[in-house]
Every structure is written in C-alpha cells, then in structure tokens.
Write an enzyme that holds these catalytic residues in place. Structure first.
Site, mmCIF file in Angstrom:
data_model
loop_
_atom_site.group_PDB
_atom_site.id
_atom_site.type_symbol
_atom_site.label_atom_id
_atom_site.label_comp_id
_atom_site.label_asym_id
_atom_site.label_seq_id
_atom_site.Cartn_x
_atom_site.Cartn_y
_atom_site.Cartn_z
ATOM 1 N N ASN A 41 -2.816 -3.378 4.446
ATOM 2 C CA ASN A 41 -4.272 -3.441 4.305
ATOM 3 C C ASN A 41 -4.942 -3.739 5.647
ATOM 4 O O ASN A 41 -4.442 -4.513 6.461
ATOM 5 C CB ASN A 41 -4.704 -4.436 3.215
ATOM 6 C CG ASN A 41 -4.153 -5.819 3.386
ATOM 7 O OD1 ASN A 41 -3.060 -6.014 3.918
ATOM 8 N ND2 ASN A 41 -4.904 -6.818 2.933
ATOM 9 N N GLU A 54 -1.912 0.690 -0.010
ATOM 10 C CA GLU A 54 -1.446 1.928 -0.645
ATOM 11 C C GLU A 54 -2.213 3.133 -0.122
ATOM 12 O O GLU A 54 -1.641 4.206 0.123
ATOM 13 C CB GLU A 54 -1.618 1.849 -2.170
ATOM 14 C CG GLU A 54 -0.906 0.681 -2.841
ATOM 15 C CD GLU A 54 -1.802 -0.547 -2.968
ATOM 16 O OE1 GLU A 54 -2.512 -0.880 -1.986
ATOM 17 O OE2 GLU A 54 -1.794 -1.174 -4.032
#
Ligand code: THU
Length: 137
Positions: A41, A54
């Site tokens: 992130n 992701e």
C-alpha cells in the site's frame, strides 16, 4: 505456491508507505507458470488517494503485459493491528482483481493471511455477481 506467495506478500509489506494509517499491507499475485507480482500500500498526504497493496500488484502485472492466468493471491496485513486476524481485500481491490482474473477466465484463490491463521476463499465468493469485461459486450 502458497508458501512462496505468503512470503512474497510479507516481504512486499516491508516497503509499505503508510505513514498516515501505520497499517502496512502486502499482496502477492501468483500466475499460471509460476510468475509472481507483488504490491504494497502507498498512501498520500491527500489521504483519500491511498493505493491498496492488491491494486498496486495488479497494476504492476498489467503494466508488464500480463492479461489473465491469475491463480492465487496472498494478502498480509499488519501483525500488530486488528489482532493479527486475516484481512480480506477491500471492495475496490476485489473489483480490480476481478478484471485481471476475468481476462483469463480464472477464479483465484485468495489467501487472507493472519498471524496464526490463513483464510482461503475464492474471489467469486468475495465478489459474487461481479460486473466485469463480459458485462460490456
Ligand atoms: N489497504 C490495503 O492495502 N488493502 C486492502 O485490501 C485494505 C486496505 C490499505 C489502504 C490503507 O493504506 C491502509 O490499508 C489502511 O486502510
């Protein structure tokens, strides 16, 4: 593949840029043939612009030309927050993962990795009745 992906996701989380939430996440995507792409992130001083691990991993893979073949995904959250319980991909990431999976017609197994337990769930179970590329045809 499972252990390799989990290790890759943990390693990716070490590069997390999350000074605002102090919530580091790592993700690893496993493809047919054994290729692995990772992400972590990346937050921003404009808080709402944070990129999830992701999504970063999907962007890295697609920027390298990957279009499908997504078989497995490992997602690792921080060990100290949320009691070290497994975390599932956020809603936006489910949709982003679905696009790449749909391109190859796979339903990847998502490994949600906690301190002591790993939850295994198919993307289709996390995102039923998904809107995807076929919806636009
Ligand atoms: N985050 C992820 O990277 N993936 C998820 O699926 C959930 C949330 C990140 C975004 C933000 O940097 C931090 O976790 C706290 O929400």
């Amino acid at each position: 593949m499972e252990n390799e992906l989990i290790a890759a996701a943990r390693s990716a989380a070490q590069h997390s840029y999350s000074p605002y939430s102090e919530y580091s996440v790592g993700a690893a995507l496993g493809f047919a043939g054994g290729t692995v792409f990772t992400g972590t992130n990346i937050e921003n001083a404009s808080y709402g612009l944070a990129l999830c691990a992701e999504t970063v991993a999907v962007a890295k893979a697609m920027a390298d030309g990957v279009r499908g073949g997504l078989e497995m995904v490992a997602v690792v959250g921080p060990s100290g927050k949320g009691g070290g319980e497994p975390i599932t991909p956020c809603g936006r990431c489910r949709q982003v993962l679905n696009e790449l999976a749909a391109l190859g017609g796979t339903d990847p197994l998502i490994l949600c990795v906690g301190n002591d337990t790993t939850r295994r769930v198919r993307l289709s179970a996390l995102l039923p009745d998904a809107f995807g590329p076929a919806s636009l045809v």
